[in-house]
Design an enzyme around this catalytic site. Structure first.
Site, mmCIF file in Angstrom:
data_model
loop_
_atom_site.group_PDB
_atom_site.id
_atom_site.type_symbol
_atom_site.label_atom_id
_atom_site.label_comp_id
_atom_site.label_asym_id
_atom_site.label_seq_id
_atom_site.Cartn_x
_atom_site.Cartn_y
_atom_site.Cartn_z
ATOM 1 N N ASP A 73 0.708 -1.111 -0.270
ATOM 2 C CA ASP A 73 0.220 0.247 -0.005
ATOM 3 C C ASP A 73 0.866 1.242 0.064
ATOM 4 O O ASP A 73 1.925 1.380 0.630
ATOM 5 C CB ASP A 73 -0.702 -0.085 1.315
ATOM 6 C CG ASP A 73 -1.764 1.137 1.394
ATOM 7 O OD1 ASP A 73 -2.945 1.221 1.000
ATOM 8 O OD2 ASP A 73 -1.260 2.202 1.898
ATOM 9 N N HIS B 118 -8.562 8.703 -1.225
ATOM 10 C CA HIS B 118 -7.898 8.929 0.129
ATOM 11 C C HIS B 118 -8.905 9.490 1.033
ATOM 12 O O HIS B 118 -8.900 9.355 2.480
ATOM 13 C CB HIS B 118 -6.777 9.894 -0.029
ATOM 14 C CG HIS B 118 -5.554 9.434 1.014
ATOM 15 N ND1 HIS B 118 -4.159 9.494 0.803
ATOM 16 C CD2 HIS B 118 -5.708 8.872 2.173
ATOM 17 C CE1 HIS B 118 -3.560 9.160 1.824
ATOM 18 N NE2 HIS B 118 -4.399 8.768 2.701
ATOM 19 N N LEU C 133 1.454 3.562 19.687
ATOM 20 C CA LEU C 133 1.209 3.400 21.000
ATOM 21 C C LEU C 133 1.081 2.001 21.757
ATOM 22 O O LEU C 133 1.792 1.646 22.845
ATOM 23 C CB LEU C 133 -0.090 4.065 21.293
ATOM 24 C CG LEU C 133 -0.549 3.996 22.808
ATOM 25 C CD1 LEU C 133 0.220 4.849 23.828
ATOM 26 C CD2 LEU C 133 -2.174 4.520 22.760
ATOM 27 N N ASN D 275 -10.742 6.253 4.785
ATOM 28 C CA ASN D 275 -11.444 7.217 5.549
ATOM 29 C C ASN D 275 -12.855 7.735 5.430
ATOM 30 O O ASN D 275 -13.382 9.151 5.494
ATOM 31 C CB ASN D 275 -10.462 8.752 5.752
ATOM 32 C CG ASN D 275 -9.197 8.338 5.971
ATOM 33 O OD1 ASN D 275 -9.011 7.856 7.206
ATOM 34 N ND2 ASN D 275 -8.180 8.542 5.288
ATOM 35 N N THR E 157 2.638 -0.597 21.031
ATOM 36 C CA THR E 157 4.082 -1.301 21.018
ATOM 37 C C THR E 157 4.623 -1.110 22.425
ATOM 38 O O THR E 157 5.541 -1.798 22.687
ATOM 39 C CB THR E 157 4.983 -0.752 20.154
ATOM 40 O OG1 THR E 157 5.378 0.521 20.654
ATOM 41 C CG2 THR E 157 4.714 -0.728 18.604
ATOM 42 N N GLY E 158 4.114 -0.249 23.224
ATOM 43 C CA GLY E 158 4.637 -0.044 24.499
ATOM 44 C C GLY E 158 5.827 0.965 24.567
ATOM 45 O O GLY E 158 6.271 1.116 25.857
ATOM 46 N N LYS E 159 6.370 1.319 23.472
ATOM 47 C CA LYS E 159 7.648 2.293 23.541
ATOM 48 C C LYS E 159 7.315 3.610 24.238
ATOM 49 O O LYS E 159 8.489 3.665 24.944
ATOM 50 C CB LYS E 159 8.167 2.295 22.102
ATOM 51 C CG LYS E 159 7.313 3.204 21.321
ATOM 52 C CD LYS E 159 8.001 3.378 20.074
ATOM 53 C CE LYS E 159 7.164 4.224 19.045
ATOM 54 N NZ LYS E 159 7.914 4.275 17.717
ATOM 55 N N TYR F 156 2.922 10.504 -0.246
ATOM 56 C CA TYR F 156 3.697 9.799 0.742
ATOM 57 C C TYR F 156 5.224 10.145 0.479
ATOM 58 O O TYR F 156 5.854 9.881 -0.581
ATOM 59 C CB TYR F 156 3.778 8.225 0.961
ATOM 60 C CG TYR F 156 2.568 7.709 1.448
ATOM 61 C CD1 TYR F 156 1.516 8.341 1.958
ATOM 62 C CD2 TYR F 156 2.015 6.195 1.530
ATOM 63 C CE1 TYR F 156 0.416 7.996 2.685
ATOM 64 C CE2 TYR F 156 1.052 5.657 2.179
ATOM 65 C CZ TYR F 156 0.300 6.774 2.791
ATOM 66 O OH TYR F 156 -0.921 6.097 3.274
ATOM 67 N N LEU G 197 -1.363 -0.746 15.280
ATOM 68 C CA LEU G 197 -0.737 -0.198 16.427
ATOM 69 C C LEU G 197 -0.750 1.133 17.189
ATOM 70 O O LEU G 197 -0.266 1.549 18.067
ATOM 71 C CB LEU G 197 0.779 -0.399 16.178
ATOM 72 C CG LEU G 197 1.581 -1.666 15.546
ATOM 73 C CD1 LEU G 197 2.942 -1.689 15.242
ATOM 74 C CD2 LEU G 197 1.187 -2.795 16.379
#
Length: 310
Positions: free
Chosen positions: A47, A111, A201, A142, A203-205, A52, A197
């Site tokens: 994708d 988009h 957030l 969206n 991921t706990g990092k 981008y 994810l």
């Protein structure tokens, strides 16, 4: 759901790889390493979008898939800026093809919804691209469920249909469960959700002082700035520790396990960062673990808000 296939007729992978970092946080070498790892893990769905990293993402991806184009399902997006009028769609899609060095893509997304352009104009343009063989399938990103249904009616009158939808969905962003997922299931629209994810957030990092979108981008800081979301991330990390896996693996696998069988978009800035998300494809998600993860965050109320009927 709509069955997506690569150009050689193979059903696409359950995971989708997103290239938003290609040419930005991930240089060309790191992008190639992640592409190779994704392919080794069986991913065939990639994708991207016209803007981008100012076009670098499409340029890098186009080179990476060139030698195996018929084995790849390629999706890109237009219309984030400039609206969904005919002129803008065609101009941006021409930029896509130039950057990708390809005449055709498998899936072209709008988009975001454009309130200022008649749906007839937008989807007549998409139908024309499809009839010319420049795109194989039509997607939207969206959109609200009601916007999809209005657009689907117009598309149907034009002899085509919306095949794929890309909503936001994660353990801390579950609004899609209310109307988008049931609508997609009813319409046979394949779901390819982004941000499984939660901007990193989950991921706990960030709990350990890590940096990323939530610290670098004000939009993400607001999007995931609520205290309960950070509490969910902490509890997911603890659950992952008990299950001897990574919280990112659990977060992505949880999205994949929903009854509508979404194909979440995973992405990263480096190969090391990507590996836990790749592992989700092979994670044995039991009904018990799925229930435990689901219970970590509040379920959104039903569309009618009649909780006794949920």
């Amino acid at each position: 759901m709509t069955q997506l296939t690569t150009q050689d007729g193979t059903p696409v992978s359950r995971l989708t790889f997103g290239t938003m970092q290609f040419g930005g946080k991930a240089d060309a070498a790191e992008s190639a390493a992640m592409y190779d790892a994704a392919r080794a893990a069986g991913i065939t769905h990639f994708d991207t979008a016209v803007r981008y990293t100012d076009g670098a993402a499409e340029k890098i991806l186009g080179q990476l898939i060139k030698h195996e184009r018929d084995k790849i399902y390629l999706a890109t997006k237009v219309g984030y800026t400039g609206g969904a009028g005919r002129a803008n769609i065609l101009a941006q899609f021409d930029i896509c093809r130039s950057q990708l060095q390809l005449d055709q893509v498998d899936l072209l997304y709008l988009h975001r919804f454009d309130d200022d352009t008649p749906l007839q104009e937008t989807f007549a343009t998409m139908a024309e691209l499809q009839a010319r063989g420049a795109i194989r399938q039509i997607g939207v990103s969206n959109y609200a469920a009601w916007q999809v249904m209005k657009a689907q009616a117009v598309a149907r009158d034009l002899g085509t249909r919306i095949d794929v939808m890309q909503p936001m969905y994660s353990l801390v962003k579950r609004q899609a469960e209310v109307e988008i997922f049931p609508m997609a299931q009813d319409q046979g629209i394949a779901l390819v959700p982004y941000s499984p994810l939660g901007g990193g957030l989950l991921t706990g990092k960030y709990a350990s002082g890590g940096t990323g979108r939530l610290t670098d981008d004000p939009r993400y800081a607001v999007r995931y700035g609520q205290g309960w979301m950070h509490d969910v991330a902490a509890r997911l990390t603890a659950l992952a520790h008990d299950a001897s896996t990574d919280p990112a693996t659990l977060a992505v696998a949880w999205v994949m396990t929903h009854a509508t069988r979404p194909s979440p978009i995973i992405s990263a800035r480096s190969l090391a960062q990507l590996r836990p998300s790749l592992a989700a494809a092979d994670f044995a998600m039991s009904a018990d673990i799925y229930a435990q993860i689901t219970a970590l965050s509040p379920a959104p109320p039903p569309a009618t808000d009649r909780l006794e009927e949920a």
